[in-house]
Scaffold this motif. Structure first.
Motif, short mmCIF file in Angstrom:
data_model
loop_
_atom_site.label_atom_id
_atom_site.label_comp_id
_atom_site.label_asym_id
_atom_site.label_seq_id
_atom_site.Cartn_x
_atom_site.Cartn_y
_atom_site.Cartn_z
N PRO A 166 0.81 -1.22 0.00
CA PRO A 166 0.00 0.00 0.00
C PRO A 166 0.84 1.27 0.00
O PRO A 166 0.53 2.23 -0.71
CB PRO A 166 -0.81 -0.13 1.30
CG PRO A 166 -0.89 -1.60 1.54
CD PRO A 166 0.42 -2.15 1.07
N GLU A 167 1.93 1.30 0.81
CA GLU A 167 2.78 2.49 0.86
C GLU A 167 3.40 2.80 -0.49
O GLU A 167 3.42 3.95 -0.95
CB GLU A 167 3.88 2.30 1.90
CG GLU A 167 3.39 2.14 3.33
CD GLU A 167 3.17 0.68 3.68
OE1 GLU A 167 3.02 -0.15 2.74
OE2 GLU A 167 3.11 0.36 4.87
N ALA A 168 3.90 1.74 -1.16
CA ALA A 168 4.53 1.94 -2.47
C ALA A 168 3.51 2.40 -3.50
O ALA A 168 3.79 3.26 -4.34
CB ALA A 168 5.21 0.64 -2.92
N THR A 169 2.29 1.84 -3.44
CA THR A 169 1.27 2.20 -4.42
C THR A 169 0.82 3.65 -4.26
O THR A 169 0.54 4.34 -5.25
CB THR A 169 0.07 1.25 -4.30
OG1 THR A 169 0.54 -0.10 -4.39
CG2 THR A 169 -0.93 1.50 -5.41
N VAL A 170 0.73 4.13 -3.02
CA VAL A 170 0.39 5.54 -2.80
C VAL A 170 1.47 6.44 -3.39
O VAL A 170 1.16 7.45 -4.06
CB VAL A 170 0.22 5.82 -1.29
CG1 VAL A 170 0.16 7.33 -1.03
CG2 VAL A 170 -1.04 5.16 -0.77
N GLY A 171 2.74 6.10 -3.19
CA GLY A 171 3.82 6.88 -3.79
C GLY A 171 3.76 6.86 -5.30
O GLY A 171 3.96 7.87 -5.96
N TYR A 172 3.45 5.69 -5.85
CA TYR A 172 3.35 5.54 -7.31
C TYR A 172 2.25 6.46 -7.87
O TYR A 172 2.48 7.20 -8.83
CB TYR A 172 3.04 4.08 -7.63
CG TYR A 172 2.90 3.77 -9.10
CD1 TYR A 172 3.98 3.32 -9.84
CD2 TYR A 172 1.68 3.92 -9.76
CE1 TYR A 172 3.86 3.03 -11.18
CE2 TYR A 172 1.54 3.64 -11.10
CZ TYR A 172 2.63 3.18 -11.81
OH TYR A 172 2.51 2.91 -13.14
N ALA A 173 1.07 6.38 -7.27
CA ALA A 173 -0.05 7.17 -7.77
C ALA A 173 0.22 8.67 -7.64
O ALA A 173 -0.17 9.47 -8.50
CB ALA A 173 -1.32 6.80 -7.01
#
Length: 526
Positions: free
Chosen positions: A145-152
């Motif tokens: 989840p943390e990585a996906t928030v940064g990605y978005a």
């Protein structure tokens, strides 16, 4: 809406396909000629999950679904990139070194700046993936989840920044010579008395030209042309290759002829046949012995959407469409040998697919000791990608074909990507709200901006002013460095689909893809 969200939370299989369908529809919406594409699934899943959280219902897909999509995508990407990856390393290593150096610099700055801003390493890795618009790099982080928030958070400028640089590059377009142009046919009257062989001429022109038919002086039956065929004075030969190479061969041999020997089917036929026989996949064209066995030849091959000059060293792939020229009576035998079945395009080769993915997962799970007492593992994404690259490059081990037809590999990779994006989006949907309300998103936007600026400005300046890359090819280099098909489409529409754009894109794309995935994996372990 709460009962609806509760129902979706209890039905993960239904939910994943609902997200893929609705997200893909969102990704097709065009604004100023640009669409989100597959990323629409990610944003759609994040939006739906955030909406569910606001009603008190958490919608999350099981990790097994995300892992299945991840390994399927990574392995098939490796298969697709494998054949061209080795060629790119050999022929364009200065440019690839520049791209690799810029990406490594951007990753290093991302780590140190991100840590100074108090951002977690998982979020830094995801922000790096979004800033360079590379979903496989997000997959390499595990899709947390943390990585996906940064990605978005970083993805938007990861598209806008390169678009601005491509526009700037195309303002400086010149008429620089291009290397990739459509193949043409030309009938040439032979005036020279040197009697060169077809193989000698093909070698002299770097394998860029080939020959299909020869009509002897004074008429008579036409014959197919092999490497050992002499080109006698007074004959008419059909030359195939890029326009500039064909014109040069015509000048060397004689002059263009008005005689259309391609349409003369008195004793020679030609058909498009699909290579669906797996026994021929992974073998050089010369090893088939078509001229010796059937009096036939294959002057060109269409692979995907690209026509390729068919030299004897060309390694065939299942799903290739072959232009077969030969005697009419031999055509049924040739079709039986080649297969000529539409099913060959969609054959998923389950032995290579399943065992290759299994080997990649196994390699990715191996723990390698590092100084300081810790361990390092490639991870399942990078492991399956590496195995895919190897199997796609070697194509065959003895009688076993190790790759898939390009059509099947592309379909499976896209399906795997969409499933993984749906999974990653549901994992991150609840966190994006907290990132916005806490103000962390401002730090992620700034970090993403810096990463994208380093990659885009570094690639542009070095490629243009050091390697002297022309504006047209530079637009393809930038698109390939960001590994973003949307940027390729943007450059294509503004160059009238100049083939130099696609050539530069495909040259850089495989190396950039691999480097980004490995860097994202390294960032997670720091």
């Amino acid at each position: 809406m709460r009962p609806v969200f509760e129902f979706l939370a209890a039905q993960p299989v239904l939910t994943v396909f609902l997200l893929v369908g609705l997200g893909s529809a969102l990704g097709r919406v065009r604004i100023a000629g640009i669409s989100l594409g597959a990323i629409g699934v990610l944003f759609g899943a994040m939006g739906l999950t955030a909406w569910g959280v606001s009603t008190g219902v958490a919608i999350e897909l099981p990790a097994l679904i995300g892992d299945m999509g991840l390994v399927l995508f990574a392995f098939c990407v490796g298969l697709i990139a494998g054949p061209s990856f080795g060629h790119a390393l050999r022929t364009a290593y200065p440019l690839l070194l520049v791209v690799t150096g810029v990406l490594v610099l951007a990753a290093a700055v991302a780590f140190f700046l991100g840590r100074a801003m108090g951002v977690s390493v998982l979020t830094i890795a995801g922000t790096f993936a979004g800033a360079v618009t590379n979903t496989p790099a997000l997959a390499a982080t595990g899709g947390s989840p943390e990585a996906t928030v940064g990605y978005a958070s970083a993805y938007v400028f990861g598209v806008i920044g390169p678009m601005l640089a491509i526009g700037l590059a195309l303002r400086h377009r010149t008429d620089e010579a291009g290397e990739a142009v459509p193949l043409v046919d030309k009938a040439v009257r032979i005036d020279t008395t040197a009697r060169p062989t077809a193989g000698e001429l093909s070698t002299r022109y770097g394998g860029r030209i080939t020959f299909s038919r020869l009509r002897p002086k004074g008429g008579g039956d036409m014959a197919t042309v092999g490497p050992e065929t002499e080109l006698p004075p007074g004959g008419v030969v059909n030359v195939i290759g890029p326009q500039d190479a064909v014109d040069a061969v015509a000048d060397e041999l004689g002059h263009a002829s008005s005689l259309d020997i391609v349409q003369d089917r008195t004793n020679l036929e030609y058909h498009r046949m699909i290579l669906s026989n797996p026994k021929l996949a992974g073998r050089p064209l010369a090893s088939l012995g078509l001229r010796e066995r059937f009096g036939a030849t294959i002057p060109r091959v269409r692979r995907g959407d690209v026509d390729i000059v068919a030299t004897g060293a060309l390694v065939l792939q299942q799903g290739d469409r072959l232009q077969v020229v030969g005697p009419r009576a031999a055509m049924p035998q040739l079709a039986e040998l080649i297969g000529d079945s539409e099913r060959g395009i969609s054959d998923i080769n389950p032995v290579a697919l399943a065992l290759g993915i299994a080997a990649g997962i196994g390699i990715g799970l191996i723990q390698v000791p590092i100084p300081g007492g810790g361990t390092f593992a490639l991870g399942v994404a990078a492991g399956t990608l590496v195995v895919g690259l190897i199997l796609g490059r070697i194509r065959r081990i003895g009688p076993i074909v190790t790759t898939l037809p390009s059509t099947a590999a592309n379909v499976l990779s896209e399906l795997g990507l969409l499933i993984f994006l749906a999974y990653a989006g549901t994992k991150a949907g609840s966190l994006i709200i907290s990132a916005i309300t806490s103000g962390e998103i401002l730090r992620l936007l700034l970090l993403g901006f810096v990463i994208t600026a380093i990659v885009v400005a570094g690639t542009y300046l070095v490629a243009r002013h050091v390697l002297r890359t022309g504006g047209t090819r530079l637009s393809g280099v930038l698109s390939g460095t960001l590994t973003n098909p949307a940027l390729l489409a943007f450059a294509n529409t503004r160059t009238g689909y100049d083939m130099r754009v696609a050539l530069a894109y495909t040259l850089v794309y495989p190396a950039a893809m691999v480097v980004k995935i490995l860097l994202a994996q390294v960032l997670v372990t720091l």
